[in-house]
Design a protein around this motif. Structure first.
Motif, PDB file in Angstrom:
ATOM      1  N   UNK A 183      45.751  53.435  41.526  1.00  0.00           N
ATOM      2  CA  UNK A 183      46.267  52.201  42.117  1.00  0.00           C
ATOM      3  C   UNK A 183      47.337  51.617  41.209  1.00  0.00           C
ATOM      4  N   UNK A 184      48.398  51.127  41.826  1.00  0.00           N
ATOM      5  CA  UNK A 184      49.481  50.451  41.107  1.00  0.00           C
ATOM      6  C   UNK A 184      49.273  48.948  41.222  1.00  0.00           C
ATOM      7  N   UNK A 185      49.374  48.255  40.087  1.00  0.00           N
ATOM      8  CA  UNK A 185      49.100  46.820  40.032  1.00  0.00           C
ATOM      9  C   UNK A 185      50.272  46.075  39.401  1.00  0.00           C
ATOM     10  N   UNK A 186      50.476  44.850  39.844  1.00  0.00           N
ATOM     11  CA  UNK A 186      51.485  43.982  39.250  1.00  0.00           C
ATOM     12  C   UNK A 186      50.988  42.547  39.306  1.00  0.00           C
ATOM     13  N   UNK A 206      49.550  46.344  44.358  1.00  0.00           N
ATOM     14  CA  UNK A 206      48.553  45.298  44.508  1.00  0.00           C
ATOM     15  C   UNK A 206      48.862  44.166  43.526  1.00  0.00           C
ATOM     16  N   UNK A 207      48.862  42.942  44.039  1.00  0.00           N
ATOM     17  CA  UNK A 207      49.236  41.778  43.235  1.00  0.00           C
ATOM     18  C   UNK A 207      47.988  41.050  42.749  1.00  0.00           C
ATOM     19  N   UNK A 208      47.810  40.970  41.420  1.00  0.00           N
ATOM     20  CA  UNK A 208      46.670  40.266  40.849  1.00  0.00           C
ATOM     21  C   UNK A 208      47.180  39.246  39.832  1.00  0.00           C
ATOM     22  N   UNK A 209      46.291  38.411  39.335  1.00  0.00           N
ATOM     23  CA  UNK A 209      46.695  37.381  38.378  1.00  0.00           C
ATOM     24  C   UNK A 209      46.979  38.001  37.016  1.00  0.00           C
ATOM     25  N   UNK A 260      52.571  52.320  32.030  1.00  0.00           N
ATOM     26  CA  UNK A 260      53.100  50.965  31.830  1.00  0.00           C
ATOM     27  C   UNK A 260      54.602  50.952  32.063  1.00  0.00           C
ATOM     28  N   UNK A 261      55.054  50.213  33.074  1.00  0.00           N
ATOM     29  CA  UNK A 261      56.475  49.997  33.326  1.00  0.00           C
ATOM     30  C   UNK A 261      56.848  48.628  32.795  1.00  0.00           C
ATOM     31  N   UNK A 269      46.847  52.941  37.226  1.00  0.00           N
ATOM     32  CA  UNK A 269      45.578  53.199  36.566  1.00  0.00           C
ATOM     33  C   UNK A 269      44.620  53.868  37.544  1.00  0.00           C
ATOM     34  N   UNK A 270      43.666  54.612  37.009  1.00  0.00           N
ATOM     35  CA  UNK A 270      42.592  55.163  37.820  1.00  0.00           C
ATOM     36  C   UNK A 270      41.789  54.016  38.424  1.00  0.00           C
ATOM     37  N   UNK A 271      41.488  54.099  39.704  1.00  0.00           N
ATOM     38  CA  UNK A 271      40.733  53.030  40.365  1.00  0.00           C
ATOM     39  C   UNK A 271      39.383  52.791  39.686  1.00  0.00           C
ATOM     40  N   UNK A 272      38.804  53.858  39.115  1.00  0.00           N
ATOM     41  CA  UNK A 272      37.506  53.721  38.447  1.00  0.00           C
ATOM     42  C   UNK A 272      37.594  52.838  37.215  1.00  0.00           C
ATOM     43  N   UNK A 273      38.806  52.648  36.686  1.00  0.00           N
ATOM     44  CA  UNK A 273      38.999  51.835  35.484  1.00  0.00           C
ATOM     45  C   UNK A 273      39.165  50.352  35.793  1.00  0.00           C
TER      46      UNK A 273
END
Length: 394
Positions: A201-204, A229-232, A252-253, A378-382
């Motif tokens: 999953x990609x997160x920002x 996916x947008x998180x805090x 990490x970008x 990151x791996x979704x499991x993480x």
């Protein structure tokens, strides 16, 4: 990008745990994940691929697979071709450049597979290391010529012409190949490695879109228009901490154009600027004579831990909106460390060779991460359960 050589054999794991000290900095590794060797992207704009490929090499080891050196240029070649297709279909109204996003490697694995480095080096043009200036110029000129439609419509031959350029520089893509006595296609080889691209999953974290919903990050190199996916902001760091604690690395970008990103010194900080009210006498008299640029540059003249800015979500958003934070570079977070004052840092594996103080690794402060992170993979499991449930991946 800086020229480089490998620090170890391409498939040999490197355990980077140690205490480092230079010029006032002392870093003690608290968590360190053994990873494959530092690679060299040299003079190519392919950091996104080197970071993503290193990440998957380490994911393979995480699931019990062998250490392996995977081909970056196999992925790069497919991305060049698919970018060109999209560029032509969009009448030249989209980005065509060597850069990419952290989702490009899983995209290629899912659609085209993967191959070992020994099968596809991408060095077919008289160079020992990646030098893509001529290749990039040739590809850009070619797709612009196609979209100009000199024949009044696009020909049926243009993709063959593009493949000709890519074959000449990077080599023809093998339909089958042998590796350790077995015959594979790129797709069957990727399947044999135990990695499912759907497990990542990609997160920002930005405020101009709702939290806990996906959105397309608005940067030119996100040519796939891929959703993140947008998180805090505090949750973004929680994900990285949890990943490292459980033995997962993180792509990490980030923006590396800041004065506080000191690659040769192996550290990245977001120093707090000096305040005139805190100065006295000679120090103040010297300060007031400086130009605005000299005052700004002075905060990056550090040779040890310094006070850093406290990054808020609002500050981070403002940096992005004003394009002070840009999508510059892809790396891999591989550990957690502390300096002699107890400040925390992420240990980061780069693809700019091993010819710097920490053999290709650097230490990134938490304020720098908070301010200058574009996104992570990151791996979704993480992902911690509480955050995973918020974004619907668990």
């Amino acid at each position: 990008m800086a020229a480089a050589v490998l620090s170890a054999s391409a498939s040999e794991p490197v355990d980077s745990a140690k205490t480092d000290s230079v010029a006032g900095f002392e870093f003690k590794d608290i968590i360190t994940i053994p990873v494959t060797s530092v690679k060299d992207q040299n003079k190519s704009g392919t950091c996104w691929c080197f970071a993503g490929t290193s990440f998957f090499e380490n994911e393979i080891r995480k699931v019990g697979g062998d250490s392996i050196d995977l081909s970056e240029m196999f992925t790069v070649r497919h991305c060049y071709a698919d970018k060109a297709d999209r560029y032509v279909r969009m009448y030249g109204g989209t980005n065509f450049a060597p850069g990419g996003s952290i989702l490009d490697v899983p995209y290629v694995w899912e659609h085209y597979g993967a191959v070992p480095e020994e099968v596809y080096t991408g060095l077919q043009y008289g160079e020992d290391k990646h030098v893509h200036g001529e290749l990039d110029a040739a590809l850009t000129a070619y797709v612009k010529a196609v979209t100009s439609k000199p024949n009044r419509r696009v020909s049926t031959a243009w993709k063959k012409g593009l493949d000709g350029i890519l074959d000449a520089y990077l080599g023809e893509v093998p339909e089958t190949f042998k590796y350790k006595g077995k015959t594979y296609t790129p797709q069957s080889f990727a399947a044999s490695l135990g990695i499912d691209p759907a497990n990542y999953v990609a997160l920002t974290s930005f405020m101009h879109h709702p939290y806990y919903k996906p959105f397309v990050v608005e940067v030119p190199d996100n040519w796939l228009w891929a959703p993140y996916q947008n998180i805090k902001l505090d949750e973004l760091r929680d994900v990285v901490d949890n990943a490292l604690k459980n033995g997962y690395t993180v792509v990490w970008a980030a923006d590396v154009s800041e004065g506080g990103f000191k690659w040769r010194e192996g550290v990245a900080l977001m120093p707090k600027g000096k305040i005139e009210s805190d100065m006295e006498g000679t120090e103040l008299s010297r300060w007031v004579k400086l130009s605005d640029k000299e005052r700004e540059d002075s905060k990056f003249e550090f040779n040890g831990p310094v006070e850093e800015i406290k990054v808020t979500p609002e500050m981070r958003q403002d940096m992005f909106d004003r394009q002070e934070t840009t999508d510059d570079h892809g790396m891999e977070i591989v550990g957690l460390a502390e300096d002699r004052l107890g400040n925390r840092y992420y240990k980061v594996k780069n693809s700019w060779n091993t010819n710097q103080i920490y053999d290709g690794f650097l230490y990134v402060s938490m304020p720098y991460f908070d301010a200058k992170t574009m996104n992570i993979l990151v791996n979704k499991a993480a992902v911690p359960d509480k955050i995973a449930r918020k974004i619907g991946i668990r």
